[in-house]
Motif scaffolding. Structure first.
Motif, PDB file in Angstrom:
ATOM      1  N   ILE A 268       0.912  -0.957  -0.011  1.00 48.28           N
ATOM      2  CA  ILE A 268      -0.184  -0.015   0.059  1.00 48.28           C
ATOM      3  C   ILE A 268       0.842   1.243   0.020  1.00 48.28           C
ATOM      4  N   LYS A 269       1.982   1.451   0.841  1.00 49.16           N
ATOM      5  CA  LYS A 269       2.772   2.493   0.986  1.00 49.16           C
ATOM      6  C   LYS A 269       3.379   2.517  -0.268  1.00 49.16           C
ATOM      7  N   VAL A 270       3.994   1.635  -0.719  1.00 49.40           N
ATOM      8  CA  VAL A 270       4.970   1.711  -2.030  1.00 49.40           C
ATOM      9  C   VAL A 270       3.905   2.105  -3.356  1.00 49.40           C
ATOM     10  N   ALA A 271       2.746   1.398  -3.381  1.00 55.23           N
ATOM     11  CA  ALA A 271       1.851   1.883  -4.408  1.00 55.23           C
ATOM     12  C   ALA A 271       1.790   3.441  -4.628  1.00 55.23           C
ATOM     13  N   GLY A 272       1.669   4.217  -3.359  1.00 57.90           N
ATOM     14  CA  GLY A 272       1.649   5.683  -3.476  1.00 57.90           C
ATOM     15  C   GLY A 272       2.942   6.117  -4.031  1.00 57.90           C
ATOM     16  N   VAL A 273       3.783   5.718  -3.419  1.00 58.27           N
ATOM     17  CA  VAL A 273       5.335   6.081  -3.823  1.00 58.27           C
ATOM     18  C   VAL A 273       5.468   6.224  -5.366  1.00 58.27           C
ATOM     19  N   LEU A 274       5.364   5.017  -5.773  1.00 55.78           N
ATOM     20  CA  LEU A 274       5.412   4.536  -7.382  1.00 55.78           C
ATOM     21  C   LEU A 274       4.421   5.329  -8.226  1.00 55.78           C
ATOM     22  N   ALA A 275       3.276   5.530  -7.740  1.00 56.89           N
ATOM     23  CA  ALA A 275       2.244   6.303  -8.609  1.00 56.89           C
ATOM     24  C   ALA A 275       2.873   7.866  -8.879  1.00 56.89           C
ATOM     25  N   ARG A 276       3.377   8.290  -7.507  1.00 52.98           N
ATOM     26  CA  ARG A 276       3.783   9.621  -7.762  1.00 52.98           C
ATOM     27  C   ARG A 276       5.042   9.760  -8.514  1.00 52.98           C
ATOM     28  N   ARG A 277       6.024   8.799  -8.514  1.00 51.50           N
ATOM     29  CA  ARG A 277       7.316   8.680  -8.999  1.00 51.50           C
ATOM     30  C   ARG A 277       7.016   8.769 -10.600  1.00 51.50           C
ATOM     31  N   ALA A 278       5.982   7.757 -10.934  1.00 55.52           N
ATOM     32  CA  ALA A 278       5.830   7.673 -12.434  1.00 55.52           C
ATOM     33  C   ALA A 278       5.261   8.860 -13.064  1.00 55.52           C
ATOM     34  N   ALA A 279       4.170   9.239 -12.282  1.00 48.95           N
ATOM     35  CA  ALA A 279       3.554  10.585 -12.592  1.00 48.95           C
ATOM     36  C   ALA A 279       4.738  11.653 -13.092  1.00 48.95           C
ATOM     37  N   LYS A 280       5.507  11.735 -12.331  1.00 48.77           N
ATOM     38  CA  LYS A 280       6.488  12.645 -12.608  1.00 48.77           C
ATOM     39  C   LYS A 280       7.560  12.514 -13.736  1.00 48.77           C
ATOM     40  N   ILE A 281       7.731  11.061 -13.935  1.00 46.28           N
ATOM     41  CA  ILE A 281       8.368  10.916 -15.271  1.00 46.28           C
ATOM     42  C   ILE A 281       7.735  11.098 -16.526  1.00 46.28           C
ATOM     43  N   ALA A 282       6.534  10.560 -16.361  1.00 45.49           N
ATOM     44  CA  ALA A 282       5.572  10.973 -17.409  1.00 45.49           C
ATOM     45  C   ALA A 282       5.456  12.405 -17.829  1.00 45.49           C
ATOM     46  N   GLN A 283       5.319  13.157 -16.597  1.00 44.59           N
ATOM     47  CA  GLN A 283       5.383  14.754 -16.949  1.00 44.59           C
ATOM     48  C   GLN A 283       6.588  15.173 -17.707  1.00 44.59           C
ATOM     49  N   GLN A 284       7.912  14.703 -17.115  1.00 42.73           N
ATOM     50  CA  GLN A 284       9.070  15.060 -17.821  1.00 42.73           C
ATOM     51  C   GLN A 284       9.214  14.667 -19.318  1.00 42.73           C
ATOM     52  N   ARG A 285       8.626  13.433 -19.881  1.00 36.90           N
ATOM     53  CA  ARG A 285       8.442  13.007 -21.009  1.00 36.90           C
ATOM     54  C   ARG A 285       7.593  13.910 -21.688  1.00 36.90           C
ATOM     55  N   ALA A 286       6.535  14.417 -21.078  1.00 38.23           N
ATOM     56  CA  ALA A 286       5.506  15.018 -21.880  1.00 38.23           C
ATOM     57  C   ALA A 286       6.205  16.400 -22.159  1.00 38.23           C
ATOM     58  N   GLU A 287       7.006  16.938 -21.205  1.00 41.80           N
ATOM     59  CA  GLU A 287       7.518  18.420 -21.313  1.00 41.80           C
ATOM     60  C   GLU A 287       8.552  18.297 -22.407  1.00 41.80           C
ATOM     61  N   GLY A 288       9.361  17.325 -22.204  1.00 42.16           N
ATOM     62  CA  GLY A 288      10.505  17.153 -23.191  1.00 42.16           C
ATOM     63  C   GLY A 288      10.267  16.762 -24.593  1.00 42.16           C
TER      64      GLY A 288
END
Lengths: 288, 757, 160
Positions: A268-288
């Motif tokens: 449960i804990k790590v699901a939250g962590v990974l969702a955030r981190r994956a979202a951030k990477i997706a954002q970087q790729r969207a911006e890049g």
């Protein structure tokens, strides 16, 4: 003793007919990286193995209406070498490529990863986040389905008897789009996902998220589509508040088990962590 | 990097020539246990218990025997009755009755995976089908797999005749404790009374497997005349011969065992599992039988090392001097007695000069596979606990952890708590080298931490034999009885060449089978370079003497007037005569005319093995959101005595360190509530993979062992001891959390972070 | 159970064999073709000791059925040397002590060769991740990684 036979039909019609005749006693063989292990362990006892790698409709990657149609038996290694897929859907490709080792990549397929029905399947959360569709052919003809509707429970799919998934369609990407997949494993490679998170999103010119899909794996009997998670992102610039909402949504949605790979609390804990981190990477790729 | 205590001018010792078995290994030619095929060979497979603890009410093999293609079926009915008797076996003790009951369950199964029956058939598919046709009627019993639970008064009892040894008076009720073990020096009560700071901690560790990549494999060929040949991957083919002969009721001379190339052992291949089974099947079937374990069998049924609970209490004065060390260790032996509790207790405080030591150990049976030796058996567990507490002490005192160890380091003359006084040892040298290493002072970033820990292992000597035969062209055939698990053939060639002053490439070393060389104790205890090396050196010296005699005969002078130098016989001085030196090749060419073939055999029992010490430094980075620990940098310093083959010594250090890292971070046996092993494969039994690790830097400190002609100390085992403490101490430095349970896997680290413990 | 007849190419040689449907390429290589250089460490695709290439693609031979080899090209460790000349990787592994017991070595060599054919200039991280599917318990990987990197540099220099 098991009288096992092996066939490798050259056409889709042949394969569908063989599968129908076998009436539940046949297994489809694509990459074999799950099937052969299950066979060896005695977990399955089919009478017939139908090798689907010679069927043209299941091999190859084609551009279509700005998107890509990927044959169900194309190996991860081949998908990973396809510049178009890598450029448009890096999250899907990295998810597929996380399965096993380089050797496994030489054989493992999207079709197999999905139809094996594991809640921890690596390619699936990314494919769901991508809103991918699959084409299914069976005794009653052809139909399309969302990837997220295929796995119904551990080792179970919604496919009817005799149906074969033949390809996956990834739609054209709007500008400023990006996707990402992260999984947590105890080592750096070679483990089954303890938690998997796939995020796909689109930003407008001001960096505001206009569309998002979030999917989690290995935290429930099936992959989870995180509506609340997506809602947390849409309309935001993926700031701290949005990330917190996404984290909370991920944790709230989880229904994991405790097994040899992780505990309920941990997942449960790590699901939250990974969702955030994956979202951030997706954002970087969207911006890049 | 090498630091030598004395400078020696060696031609071959200390170099890194290509290993003689190397070509075959890089081309796939080398023959390992499962690679031998004999005409008419059958496939042997073993049926294993699915229950952790059960009585076998009956076994019906009739349907299996009737299956076409099945040539033999065996159960415990086919095994000789054994008396319960203990013999020395490497660094552990062995009970023949227990061994036979482990090889084939007798009346009761004691762990998930326990062998119950075996078949030999004409194909793998038929053998598997035959196993499915064997009906075993089990009565499932309650089981116990946790060491503390096994000690509870109401715990299920595994052996009705286990009355704890080492306790006075002997208990009148059976229990799961085979023996208690005690070490004492001085008076710990008085010691603790003097302490300014006392720290006590409990630790827990899970069983871990040696993890060799090659599953156990044996090919047996039993003749109608009662003579048999066995090919197997083993660390000790003479031990295999002895155990199999005993279990089959054979004369030792009737069994000839050849050691194949071995795909890893680390102690786990010093016993027998399949070998007696393959022999029994072959005897019954009248055909050769090959038996190979699946990876699942290896995990379920071959010995891991113990899991344990440990309690450690250390007292120091404010200047860092350790005034008392106490500990209680409870080690799991698995289904039969014989955990490495003895060495574990002996090693716990051995690196340190402490006046007052009290260690107690318990050897506890549980419904798990019987433990086997694993690289410094027992020591990694106990020393991890002590090294963790010392780290806590150094941090509480505000003292550098290396300096704390230097203050208390055992040196030459120190009285070890377990018995002997140390001769020349290099512990302090490893500490100094670690402190001076650039790693120790490199900068660290956020969430990163550095840990240091040390380790000690006795190393052993023991019986070894060697033969050296001179070939007609002056090259040498060198044979020993030591299976090569680390590159020892190369080292043997080096030592022979160095002693004789010839090229190592002119020496062809082999591992001879049990009929072709005299008794040699198994490869283990880091003994081969030391003890077998000694036999090789002795044999080479004898050859040198024989060569001098042949030259003397050739020149018609006294042998005292001939010296052997730089690979040649030369007159000792001008008085001896004006003779051109004679090379080995010259003398070999004429050997049949000067007295016959030149050869020698040496057998000895090597004493004076030098203990080994290591000090490791590790940097980790902890992901505070997931508990994942990344190893950023690792340096292993070890006193190796004189390193014979430098690259192979480095390799031993690196390999042992990485096994220790796996033990520290992710390796453990996971059982379900029914006592069944859930992670019997490399997917979920997580050994380190290449991407988990950085390079492992090694520093070889060389404090020569005076009891060996080339100063050799055993090397192989020490490196697995420091890593768990090193990594635990690094994690504590990084996040301020003292992890006390191994493995320190991400869920545990995250839970500890969340609890702020 | 009727055996299947398969025609394939192994190490450049046209090869035919009979196999049962459930037999893997690894079973066939070792038991039918007597090519025992590929090893069985786990039979579940987790250790890489059985690595071969199929049509130039690195795979675990324990996860490919013998029947699937029909019409394809298999390369094993036995085909890596060129006559009596070792491949630069084989030579480098020997010189740099990148093997101890040697059971994992054929798998590593096949895998490393496959890497360098695709990427002649890999970083240390790229080498480690490519080889993550090859387990070694003896060496701690250090000397293996160094050997691969050094060999890559040699091969780049030689072809420069």
């Amino acid at each position: 003793m098991n009288a096992l036979t092996y066939e490798s039909p050259g056409s889709l019609d042949e394969a569908v007919k063989m599968l129908a005749v076998a009436n539940g006693d046949a297994k489809l063989l694509a990459g074999g990286t799950d099937l052969l292990v299950q066979l060896r362990m005695g977990m399955i006892q089919p009478k017939l193995i139908i090798d689907i790698k010679k069927i043209p409709e299941l091999s190859g990657i084609k551009e279509e209406n700005g998107g890509y149609r990927v044959g169900a038996s194309v190996s991860g290694a081949v998908v990973g070498e396809h510049a178009g897929m890598v450029g448009a859907w890096p999250g899907v490709v990295e998810a597929l490529e996380l399965i096993g080792s380089t050797q496994i990549q030489g054989r493992a397929t999207m079709g197999g990863n999905l139809c094996n029905g594991s809640p921890a399947a690596d390619a699936v959360p990314a494919m769901i986040a991508a809103d991918a569709l699959c084409t299914i052919v069976g005794p009653n003809g052809r139909r399309e389905a969302k990837v997220e509707d295929i796995i119904t429970g551990p080792g179970k799919t919604s496919l009817a008897n005799g149906e074969i998934v033949i390809d996956f369609f990834f739609p054209a990407r709007p500008a400023n789009s990006g996707d990402a997949y992260l999984r947590f494993i105890p080592r750096t490679e070679m483990d089954i996902a303890v938690v998997g998170a796939g995020v796909s999103l689109t930003l407008d010119d001001a960096g505001v998220c206009t569309a998002a899909r979030v999917a989690l794996g290995a935290v429930a009997p099936t992959q989870l589509v995180l509506e609340d998670g997506a809602a947390a992102l849409i309309g935001s610039k993926l700031d701290g508040a949005a990330m917190e909402k996404l984290d909370a949504a991920a944790r709230a949605a989880c229904r994991p088990i405790t097994d040899k790979r992780g505990t309920i609390e941990y997942r449960i804990k790590v699901a939250g962590v990974l969702a955030r981190r994956a979202a951030k990477i997706a954002q970087q790729r969207a911006e890049g | 990097m090498t630091m030598t205590s004395e400078t020696k001018d060696y031609k071959w010792v200390g170099t890194s020539p290509v290993r003689p078995d190397g070509n075959d290994k890089v081309t796939g030619r080398a023959m390992f246990g499962a690679d031998l095929m004999l005409p008419g060979m059958l496939v042997g497979k073993v049926l294993r218990s699915p229950h952790a603890h059960a009585t076998i009410k009956s076994i019906d093999t009739s349907k299996a025997e009737a299956l076409p293609g099945v040539k033999a079926v065996i159960t415990s009915d086919d095994v000789e009755d054994m008396e319960s008797a203990w013999v020395a076996a490497g660094e552990l003790q062995l009970n023949y009755r227990d061994l036979s009951y482990n090889v084939m369950a007798n009346g009761k199964v004691l762990y998930d995976g326990h062998a119950v029956a075996a078949v030999a058939a004409t194909s793998s598919a038929i053998a598997n089908a035959a196993l499915d046709l064997i009906d075993v009627d089990y009565e499932v019993l309650p089981h116990v797999i946790d060491v503390e639970e096994a000690l509870e008064p109401d715990a299920p009892i595994l052996h009705d005749d286990m009355f704890t040894e080492g306790v006075t008076p002997t208990p009148d009720k059976p229990s799961n404790v085979f023996k208690e073990f005690d070490i004492a020096l001085g008076d710990v009560e008085a010691g603790f009374a003097k302490a300014d700071l006392i720290i006590e901690r409990k630790f827990k560790s899970a069983p871990v497997h040696q993890g060799y990549l090659e599953p156990h494999a044996a090919v047996a060929s039993f003749g109608e005349d009662g003579q048999a040949e066995l090919w197997c991957c083993t660390q000790g083919h003479f031990s295999v011969r002895a155990y199999c002969a005993k279990l089959l009721g054979m004369d030792i001379a009737d069994l000839r065992v050849t050691a194949s190339e071995i795909g890893g052992g680390f102690g786990g291949k010093t016993t027998v599992y399949l070998e007696p089974v393959a022999l029994m099947l072959s005897r019954k079937a009248g055909k050769p039988v090959r038996a190979v374990m699946t990876r699942e069998d290896v995990f379920r049924a071959s010995g891991p090392t113990s899991g344990a609970t440990s309690w450690v209490k250390v007292g120091v004065t404010n200047d860092g001097k350790i005034v008392a060390g106490e500990a209680i260790f409870k080690y799991q032996a698995g289904a039969f007695a014989g955990s490495p509790i003895g060495p574990g207790c002996m090693c716990a405080y051995a690196p340190y000069d402490i006046e007052n030591v009290k260690v107690k150990g318990y050897d506890v049976v549980t419904n798990r596979p019987k433990v086997a030796a694993y690289r410094a058996p027992g020591a990694p567990i106990s020393e991890h606990a002590v090294e963790s507490v010392l780290d806590e002490i150094s941090k509480k005192l505000g003292m550098d952890p290396i300096e704390l160890r230097e203050k208390n380091a055992a040196r030459e003359g120190t009285q070890a708590a377990y018995g002997p006084k140390f001769g020349p040892i290099g512990f302090a040298d490893t500490l100094a080298a670690a402190k001076a290493h650039p790693h120790y002072s490199a900068p660290l970033g956020p969430n990163q931490g550095r840990g240091v820990a040390s380790g000690f292992w006795f190393n052993i000597g023991g019986s070894s034999s060697a033969t050296v035969n001179v070939n007609e062209d002056g090259t040498l055939a060198l044979a020993t009885g030591s299976p090569d698990i680390g590159g020892s053939r190369a080292s043997m060639a080096i030592m022979a060449a160095e002693t004789l002053g010839i090229d190592a490439t002119d020496v062809r070393p082999i591992v001879a089978d049990t009929a072709s060389i005299a008794y040699t104790f198994l490869t283990g205890g880091s003994r081969v370079t030391f003890a077998t090396g000694m036999a090789v050196i002795e044999a080479s010296k004898k050859i040198a003497l024989e060569l001098r005699e042949r030259a003397a005969k050739t020149w018609d002078i006294s042998v005292d007037a001939v010296v052997w130098e730089d690979g040649k016989a030369t007159p000792a001085g001008a008085n001896a005569g004006e003779f051109e030196p004679l090379s080995l090749a010259d003398l070999a060419a004429k050997m049949n005319q000067t007295g016959g073939p030149i050869s020698t055999a040496v057998s000895l029992n090597a004493e004076g093995a030098g203990p080994g010490f290591g000090t490791h430094i590790c940097d980790v980075e902890v992901d505070r959101e997931t508990g994942a620990v990344k190893i950023l940098r690792y340096t292993a310093v070890q006193d190796c005595g004189q390193a014979i083959h430098k690259a192979y010594v480095e390799g031993q250090i690196q390999g042992g360190a990485v096994q220790g890292i796996g033990w520290a971070l992710n390796e453990e046996y996971i059982y379900n509530d029914e006592g069944r092993l859930e992670n019997a494969g490399f997917l979920d039994y997580r050994i380190p993979v290449a991407s988990d690790l950085p390079m492992i830097d090694t520093v070889i400190v060389e404090v020569a062992n005076p009891n060996h002609p080339y100063g050799v100390r055993g090397v192989g085992e020490v490196p697995i001891i420091p890593p768990m403490g090193t990594v635990a101490n690094a994690i504590d430095s990084a996040i301020g959390i003292r992890m006390t349970e191994l493995p320190m896997s991400p869920p545990k680290v995250l839970a500890a972070l969340d609890n702020g413990s | 159970m009727a055996k299947m007849h398969v025609s394939t190419t192994v190490n450049g040689e046209p090869t035919e064999f009979l196999c049962e449907p459930q037999q893997t390429i690894l079973d066939v290589l070792r038991d039918e073709l007597r090519l025992t250089g590929s090893k069985e460490g786990c039979s579940t695709g987790d250790c890489g000791a059985c690595s071969v290439t199929m049509d130039g693609r690195l795979v675990c031979s324990c996860l490919v059925l013998g029947a699937e080899a029909e019409g394809h090209e298999i390369e094993t460790i036995e085909g890596m040397a060129d006559g009596d000349t070792l491949h630069p990787l084989q030579q480098k592994f020997l010189e740099r002590a990148a093997l101890q017991c040697g059971i994992c070595t054929p798998g590593f060599l096949i895998a490393a060769k496959s890497l360098l054919e695709r990427n002649p200039n890999p970083s240390e991280t790229e080498v480690r991740y490519w080889l993550a599917g090859n387990l070694c318990r003896c060496t701690g990987y250090d000397k293996i990684i160094r050997a691969v990197l050094e060999c890559a540099a040699d091969m780049r220099g030689a072809s420069a």
